[in-house]
Write an enzyme that holds these catalytic residues in place. Structure first.
Site, PDB file in Angstrom:
ATOM      1  CG  ASP A  79      -0.251  -0.036   2.472  1.00 32.91           C
ATOM      2  OD1 ASP A  79       0.732  -0.757   2.727  1.00 32.91           O
ATOM      3  OD2 ASP A  79      -0.583   0.387   3.554  1.00 32.91           O
ATOM      4  CD  GLU A 146       4.202   0.256   6.914  1.00 35.49           C
ATOM      5  OE1 GLU A 146       5.155   0.361   7.547  1.00 35.49           O
ATOM      6  OE2 GLU A 146       3.502   0.994   6.057  1.00 35.49           O
TER       7      GLU A 146
END
Length: 486
Positions: A79, A146
């Site tokens: 991400d 994350e």
């Protein structure tokens, strides 16, 4: 044009990074990037796994003659942080990132670039594609979510990965090896407010705080940059006391791990106090500009005409909000006694937002000292609960303690010295790498983190240095060639 980055060297890495920029991947919206990475692994004929929490694991066997080497896990996250300038039209759920080359840097047009951690992921992908790089068993672990919760790291199951050395590719200074990181915890706050009638004889305005640099709330917290939420609050609390302004809407910041760059507040001002209020804003802007003339020289505070709001926030709650924010610690709280220049404990008041009778505040406390981090979180919660708000602590994750006996550290120091003729710096990082969480599931792993030079992550000013990307990839290849025997 965005595709020009494909012509940069090393081409395999930059081509993969370009592909990542074309697939929207903001945190918690990673389905398409997960599909693309599964397809990527399968098309290479490699064992590819998508686990229950969205982690992608791709396993590549050792090259000929390297079967007796320790296995290496190359780890990055899928991400990216979705931040854009207010005047940039971009939908992070749909639109590709528009990259461009600015001399020695790659940047994005008005948005975050996603080099954090797309460059690390692209490097791992290039290793998987390679046919001429010697290595033992390589497993690529690309974790999900994350940036907003470390969901993938927290959900990784033990006994899935087989390797011995974890190389985290998510740090942001070439020539530095990271052997420890801070843990973190979110402190989330809610005020309930009543919507009351707008008083008579008032004029509506929108106050805008903008032009701040923002940045990563771990990496950049020691830069002395302005926090838009704290700046806005300082103006509101004075304007309420001196000129009786009333608050209708407030919206500052957006992500818990990004220093807030902008804040917006809709207010009404008693007509008899208009001139005094306007003078206050001008004088306040001068003070703020002077305070942040080095760290945030482009800060702007302005008022613009606004539509009359239908209702305003009851003033008792608004004042309680102002007091809570004023008492909320923000920024660097303590520096490390063991590592020079490293922040030990910090906090970032990241989000303040009013909507439908609720004012939500989000903050992130970081600390390599768990007790100091937790004590700070308790203090922040009390600043708001003393003013009638509710506060909860969520999303806690552990830090990563340095291992002075690390074989991975000894290996990479030696490889770097031989490759570039100088010693790398060995550091701990105040950001929240996933290593602490991953190490809990795999306590046998020897872990280390490194990467190219990235500046201003988590902000639209994010950029990655082209030369250091090449050095980072050369270093990674050399490290894989020299992994010790089992």
């Amino acid at each position: 044009m965005s595709d020009q980055i494909k012509n940069l060297e090393p081409k395999a890495l930059w081509t993969n990074f370009y592909k990542l920029t074309q697939i929207p991947r903001p945190s918690k919206s990673e389905v398409e990037i997960q599909k693309a990475l599964v397809q990527f692994g399968e098309e290479l004929g490699l064992e590819t796994i998508k686990d229950e929490v969205g982690n992608i694991i791709i396993r590549k066997p050792a090259t000929e003659g390297m079967e007796d080497r320790m296995g290496v896990i190359l780890q990055a996250h899928l991400d990216m942080v979705p931040q854009k300038n207010a005047d940039t039209a971009h939908d992070f759920e749909k639109d590709p990132i528009q990259t461009y080359i600015d001399e020695e840097w790659v940047k994005a047009k008005g948005t975050t670039l996603g080099a954090d951690n797309g460059i690390g992921a692209a490097a791992a992908m290039a290793i998987l594609q390679s046919k001429d790089i010697a290595h033992g068993l390589v497993e690529v672990l690309l974790t999900s979510d994350e940036e907003t919760g470390m969901t993938g790291a927290n959900g990784l199951q033990p006994n899935v990965l087989k390797g011995d050395i974890l190389m985290n590719l998510d740090s942001e200074d070439e020539g530095e090896l990271y052997v420890g990181c801070a843990g973190g915890v979110d402190t989330n706050v809610e005020y309930c407010y009543s919507e009351v009638e707008v008083p008579a004889n008032v004029t509506p305005f929108e106050i805008i705080v903008k032009g701040l640099r923002g940045g990563h709330s771990g990496m950049d917290i020691n830069q002395g940059r302005g926090n838009a939420n704290k700046i806005m609050n300082a103006l509101l609390i004075t304007a309420e006391e001196k000129f009786g302004i009333r608050l209708a809407i407030i919206n500052g910041g957006s992500l818990r791990n990004a220093i807030p760059r902008e804040s917006f507040a809709t207010i009404v001002v008693p007509n008899e106090n208009l001139e005094g209020f306007k003078t206050l804003v001008k004088e306040f802007e001068v003070i703020v500009k002077d305070e942040f003339k080095k760290a945030d020289p482009n800060v702007v505070i302005e008022i613009v005409d606004a539509e009359m709001p239908k209702t305003i926030i009851n003033n008792e709650t608004a004042v309680a909000l102002y007091k809570g924010i004023a008492e909320c610690p923000n920024g660097v709280m303590a520096m490390s006694k063991d590592f020079e220049g490293v922040v030990e404990v910090s906090s970032n008041l990241a989000v303040v937002k009013s909507e439908n009778g609720i004012i939500e505040l989000g903050s992130l406390q970081r600390g390599s000292d768990d007790q100091g981090k937790d004590d700070l979180a308790t203090k922040i919660a009390k600043a708001f609960t003393d003013q009638g708000a509710k506060a909860v602590h969520e999303g806690a994750y552990p830090g990563w303690k340095p291992n002075p006996e690390s074989k991975a550290l000894a290996l990479l120091k030696s490889v770097y010295n031989q490759k570039f003729g100088k010693e790398p710096l060995v550091k701990v990082i105040h950001a929240g790498l996933e290593c602490g969480i991953l190490g809990a599931a795999y306590p046998n792993w020897d872990m280390i983190s490194f990467g190219p030079t990235i500046r201003n992550p988590h902000s639209p000013d994010e950029k990655v240095n082209v030369k250091t990307v090449g050095m980072f990839y050369e270093f990674l290849q050399e490290a894989l060639k020299n992994v010790p025997k089992k």
